[in-house]
Design a protein around this motif. Structure first.
Motif, PDB file in Angstrom:
ATOM      1  N   GLY A  77       0.791  -1.224   0.000  1.00  0.00           N
ATOM      2  CA  GLY A  77       0.000   0.000   0.000  1.00  0.00           C
ATOM      3  C   GLY A  77       0.817   1.264   0.000  1.00  0.00           C
ATOM      4  N   VAL A  78       2.146   1.168   0.116  1.00  0.00           N
ATOM      5  CA  VAL A  78       3.009   2.357   0.106  1.00  0.00           C
ATOM      6  C   VAL A  78       3.295   2.750  -1.337  1.00  0.00           C
ATOM      7  CG1 VAL A  78       5.226   3.325   0.800  1.00  0.00           C
ATOM      8  CG2 VAL A  78       4.067   1.688   2.294  1.00  0.00           C
ATOM      9  N   LYS A  79       2.864   3.968  -1.719  1.00  0.00           N
ATOM     10  CA  LYS A  79       3.024   4.425  -3.098  1.00  0.00           C
ATOM     11  C   LYS A  79       3.305   5.928  -3.117  1.00  0.00           C
ATOM     12  CE  LYS A  79      -0.170   0.974  -5.026  1.00  0.00           C
ATOM     13  NZ  LYS A  79      -1.292   0.737  -5.966  1.00  0.00           N
ATOM     14  N   PHE A  80       3.615   6.446  -4.280  1.00  0.00           N
ATOM     15  CA  PHE A  80       3.628   7.890  -4.447  1.00  0.00           C
ATOM     16  C   PHE A  80       2.184   8.383  -4.461  1.00  0.00           C
ATOM     17  CE2 PHE A  80       7.699   6.823  -6.612  1.00  0.00           C
ATOM     18  CZ  PHE A  80       8.521   7.533  -5.762  1.00  0.00           C
ATOM     19  N   ARG A  81       1.969   9.546  -3.888  1.00  0.00           N
ATOM     20  CA  ARG A  81       0.613  10.112  -3.872  1.00  0.00           C
ATOM     21  C   ARG A  81       0.162  10.421  -5.293  1.00  0.00           C
ATOM     22  NH1 ARG A  81      -0.237  15.181  -3.833  1.00  0.00           N
ATOM     23  NH2 ARG A  81       1.905  15.557  -3.164  1.00  0.00           N
ATOM     24  N   VAL A  82       0.962  11.177  -6.030  1.00  0.00           N
ATOM     25  CA  VAL A  82       0.730  11.433  -7.452  1.00  0.00           C
ATOM     26  C   VAL A  82       2.023  11.101  -8.180  1.00  0.00           C
ATOM     27  CG1 VAL A  82      -1.037  13.186  -7.073  1.00  0.00           C
ATOM     28  CG2 VAL A  82       1.358  13.882  -7.234  1.00  0.00           C
ATOM     29  N   ALA A  83       1.969  11.023  -9.491  1.00  0.00           N
ATOM     30  CA  ALA A  83       3.114  10.583 -10.275  1.00  0.00           C
ATOM     31  C   ALA A  83       4.304  11.521 -10.121  1.00  0.00           C
ATOM     32  CB  ALA A  83       2.729  10.475 -11.743  1.00  0.00           C
ATOM     33  N   VAL A  84       5.490  10.924 -10.074  1.00  0.00           N
ATOM     34  CA  VAL A  84       6.751  11.657 -10.112  1.00  0.00           C
ATOM     35  C   VAL A  84       7.520  11.140 -11.320  1.00  0.00           C
ATOM     36  CG1 VAL A  84       6.769  11.861  -7.592  1.00  0.00           C
ATOM     37  CG2 VAL A  84       8.042  10.001  -8.687  1.00  0.00           C
ATOM     38  N   PRO A  85       8.475  11.915 -11.839  1.00  0.00           N
ATOM     39  CA  PRO A  85       9.240  11.435 -13.010  1.00  0.00           C
ATOM     40  C   PRO A  85       9.910  10.107 -12.744  1.00  0.00           C
ATOM     41  CG  PRO A  85       9.647  13.782 -12.632  1.00  0.00           C
ATOM     42  CD  PRO A  85       8.856  13.291 -11.460  1.00  0.00           C
ATOM     43  N   GLY A  86       9.653   9.137 -13.627  1.00  0.00           N
ATOM     44  CA  GLY A  86      10.255   7.825 -13.488  1.00  0.00           C
ATOM     45  C   GLY A  86       9.424   6.804 -12.750  1.00  0.00           C
ATOM     46  N   ALA A  87       8.288   7.206 -12.206  1.00  0.00           N
ATOM     47  CA  ALA A  87       7.427   6.280 -11.463  1.00  0.00           C
ATOM     48  C   ALA A  87       6.675   5.360 -12.431  1.00  0.00           C
ATOM     49  CB  ALA A  87       6.436   7.043 -10.606  1.00  0.00           C
TER      50      ALA A  87
END
Length: 367
Positions: free
Chosen positions: A349-359
């Motif tokens: 469940g641990v993720k970036f909240r919104v997209a970052v470069p390279g995600a």
């Protein structure tokens, strides 16, 4: 070893340094030692919510309580209570007096407190040492009020990274302009970082970010879950040692030192584990033979300055936690089997909240 890794791998917190092993994944070896009933995983996750910190979001049971840990972006922002100070000027007056009393030198080594660079903010400059003045290496302290909270920013110019006084001031100014109050419950859908009480809009990804948060579960009061991320930390030499190698070295040291009882952990599971097709990390699930506490760890040694694969990303779960001490509780509300199932659900469940470069798409909570 840099300070972040030293704190994380010390035996005092979650016992990370001595709860990690080699790359040979072993079979599960469940030995339940408690009989305290715990909620079934399906019941626990019947209702969930996203909780944010830094650039991350974690899917968690609705009952979860959040405890923000150390947070920093480009030198700021330290949170102060209104009980301590009433406004930015009071914070800076306290800082100014502290720095002025330590200088004992000519007045031109420290400026007065000035308004700006944005509304409800103030700042001052100073040289910390005589040789710093000769090298024109200056420090900048700024304070800002955001709703009911006060924040201190501390930065320093550095020729080694070509950061001039003007660039430092513009950096602080941009971050302050991007700050707004955040209730800790809503989930921002724009690039930036969530810190305690505030959201900072920051779409450039060029600054150092150290973000951490802990999570507690009322139905399992001895279980604590935490995530730490350090984007620009060093991965050289000791800082580049992964979780599995750290345990191998700890086991070796235990043998060399002849510790009574030997290496004080047994293992439920260990090996490499990639999350979301992006974070090629390693995990070790262990039990202390001294206090029977479970210490689960997952770590990524990524790339310094890479927001998608930060230099260090460390996730942990501990049981038998009481008064913020692992192993202090005499019993646990969760069995080994339940702990492993919970760990797997939390970890994914641990993720970036919104997209970052390279995600990757799988690593983003709000696509």
């Amino acid at each position: 070893m840099d300070d972040f890794r030293r704190r994380l791998l010390s035996g005092g917190g979650a016992g990370a340094a001595a709860s990690i092993l080699n790359a040979c994944a072993g079979p599960l070896n469940m030995i339940s030692t408690t009989k305290v009933p715990a909620p079934r995983l399906d019941d626990l996750y019947a209702r969930t919510k996203l909780m944010c910190f830094g650039r991350y979001a974690v899917e968690l049971p609705a009952e979860t309580e959040q405890i923000m840990g150390p947070q920093e972006i480009a030198g700021g922002f330290k949170l102060f209570s209104r009980k301590d100070f009433m406004n930015p000027q009071q914070i800076l007056e306290s800082q100014w007096k502290k720095e002025r009393s330590q200088l004992f030198r000519e007045p031109e080594m420290i400026t007065g407190i000035e308004n700006g660079p944005v509304q409800n903010a103030m700042h001052f400059w100073y040289y910390r040492y005589e040789h710093a003045k000769r090298e024109d290496r200056r420090w900048l302290d700024g304070a800002i009020a955001i709703d009911s909270r006060l924040y201190l920013y501390e930065g320093m110019t550095a020729k080694s990274v070509n950061l001039s006084a003007d660039e430092l001031f513009q950096r602080m100014s941009a971050l302050m302009r991007g700050m707004r109050a955040w209730d800790g419950k809503s989930v921002p859908r724009e690039p930036g970082v969530c810190i305690e009480g505030a959201f900072i809009h920051e779409p450039t990804y060029r600054f150092q970010e150290i973000m951490s948060s802990g999570f507690a579960f009322p139905s399992m009061p001895d279980v604590h879950f935490s995530v730490m991320s350090n984007k620009d930390a060093s991965t050289q030499d000791e800082n580049g040692i992964g979780l599995l190698e750290s345990v191998r070295l700890a086991q070796r040291d235990a043998g060399v030192l002849g510790l009574l009882g030997g290496y004080p952990y047994t293992f439920l599971r260990r090996g490499k584990r990639t999350l979301h097709g992006l974070w090629e990390g390693e995990e070790v699930l262990s039990r202390s033979t001294r206090d029977q506490a479970l210490r689960f760890e997952w770590q990524l040694v990524g790339q310094t300055g890479n927001v998608a694969r930060p230099a260090h990303l460390d996730i942990s779960l501990s049981t038998r936690v009481e008064n913020n001490r692992v192993g202090a509780a005499r019993t646990s509300a969760i069995t080994d089997e339940q702990a492993v199932a919970l760990w797997d659900r939390l970890l994914e469940g641990v993720k970036f909240r919104v997209a970052v470069p390279g995600a990757t798409a799988a690593s983003v909570a709000l696509g």
